[in-house]
Design an enzyme around this catalytic site. Structure first.
Site, PDB file in Angstrom:
ATOM      1  N   GLY A 150       0.815  -1.216   0.000  1.00 27.18           N
ATOM      2  CA  GLY A 150       0.000   0.000   0.000  1.00 27.18           C
ATOM      3  C   GLY A 150       0.846   1.261   0.000  1.00 27.18           C
ATOM      4  N   ASP A 187       2.513  -2.836  -7.992  1.00 21.94           N
ATOM      5  CA  ASP A 187       1.971  -1.719  -7.201  1.00 21.94           C
ATOM      6  C   ASP A 187       1.803  -0.462  -8.061  1.00 21.94           C
ATOM      7  OD1 ASP A 187       1.771  -3.123  -4.809  1.00 21.94           O
ATOM      8  OD2 ASP A 187       3.873  -2.746  -4.303  1.00 21.94           O
ATOM      9  N   ALA A 227       7.513   1.491 -14.361  1.00 21.14           N
ATOM     10  CA  ALA A 227       8.218   1.170 -13.106  1.00 21.14           C
ATOM     11  C   ALA A 227       9.441   0.292 -13.365  1.00 21.14           C
ATOM     12  CB  ALA A 227       7.269   0.471 -12.136  1.00 21.14           C
TER      13      ALA A 227
END
Ligand SMILES: Nc1ncnc2c1ncn2[C@@H]1O[C@H](COP(=O)(O)OP(=O)(O)OP(=O)(O)O)[C@@H](O)[C@H]1O
Ligand SMILES: [Mg+2]
Length: 310
Positions: free
Chosen positions: A41, A255, A285
């Protein structure tokens, strides 16, 4: 008011260092370590911030390492809120062997979360007003019940927030049955959810649809690493290729992808635009070293390429 809340149930202090060669039975000289706050998270919130979207990270932290974790998170450009626990926040070690350019990742067990502690976290969320998106990413910490994400799915429905979930195994299975707005398994996680050893891409549509119908879920986005992703809803099936990029580190690709999709959801974009942006962020990413996640300018370039393919 918080519109997007990310959850990190098993956060870590990620300590990175470089070493010439990893040799046993010797004193090894490592470079000065770099400390970063880690966990699913937290990464989603960091990636959202890079895309220009505000979110709040809610996480467990405790003990003397928890204090360090709180200091580290304060240095990030995100809003945050901790739920206190008695146990010590875990520490992970990432060692780059410079002679071989190989990265060794040592993950340690996290602290056990007590019943009252995880209940506190659920209560915090249940009383949040105006929350639009709840994002769960990562594994459960020791002590959490296997239906923890399923309980969150129930709370999300109650407070009228859309639940986005990226996890694996039984916790994923239980939550999917309860109903999740958007699920992001990779193909291995989807196979596991269906009780299979592996899954062929041709089987994704059928399996994703089963999940959607059984749990009343809205979207399943199955990520395929360098092959991109397949997005399935009740009425749509969209294959999204990933661009070829110079891969440096795949840490946080999943993520970043989730962050990209949440970013689009918060702007009420179409299903196709959600999927394409997710793939662009995931691939962006991989272009960066370590835990840098995606850069906005790379995302924009890759998105333009993807848009022409789909
Ligand atoms: N080698 C690659 N080249 C280009 N894009 C990639 C590559 N690996 C991953 N990606 C991008 O990242 C997205 C997510 O990757 P992947 O399917 O590996 O997720 P994951 O297994 O959940 O990853 P994580 O280890 O972060 O949990 C892909 O859909 C793709 O857009
Ligand atoms: Mg993943």
């Amino acid at each position: 008011m918080t519109k997007i809340l990310t959850l990190t149930l098993n956060p870590s202090i990620d300590k990175s260092t470089n070493i010439d060669a990893l040799i046993p039975e010797q004193k090894l000289r490592c470079t000065t370590p770099k400390y970063e706050p880690g966990g699913g998270g937290i990464n989603v919130s960091r990636a959202l911030s890079k895309l220009g979207t505000t979110s709040k990270a809610l996480y467990f932290s405790g003990g003397h390492t928890g204090e360090i974790f709180d200091e580290l998170i304060a240095l990030e450009n995100i809003e945050y809120q901790r739920v206190a626990i008695k146990g010590n926040t875990r520490e992970n070690m990432i060692v780059l062997e410079t002679s071989s350019n190989k990265q060794y990742r040592f993950g340690m067990d996290g602290p056990t979360i007590e019943t009252q502690e995880w209940q506190n976290l659920l209560d915090e969320i249940a009383k949040m007003q105006g929350l639009e998106f709840l994002v769960g990413s990562g594994s459960l910490a020791p002590g959490l019940p296997v239906d923890f994400y399923a309980r969150l799915a129930k709370i999300a429905t109650k407070i009228n927030a859309k639940f986005i979930l990226d996890t694996s195994g039984e916790p994923l299975q239980a939550a999917a049955k309860e109903g999740v707005y958007l699920l992001k398994p990779n193909i291995g996680e989807l196979a596991n959810m269906c009780g299979l050893e592996e899954l062929r891409t041709e089987q994704i549509k059928e399996k994703a649809l089963e999940i959607i119908v059984k749990g009343n879920c809205k979207m399943v986005v199955v990520s395929l690493g360098p092959q991109g992703a397949i997005l399935v809803t009740k009425d749509e099936y969209i294959k999204i290729p990933a661009p070829t990029v110079k891969k440096r580190s795949t840490v946080g690709a999943g993520d970043s992808m989730v962050a990209g999709m949440v970013h689009q959801l918060s702007k009420a974009k179409s299903v196709k635009e959600i999927g394409m942006f997710g793939v662009a962020c995931g691939s962006a990413a991989t272009m960066n070293y370590g835990t840098e996640l995606c850069k906005k300018e790379d995302v924009e370039t890759l998105y333009a390429w993807i848009e022409k393919q789909v």
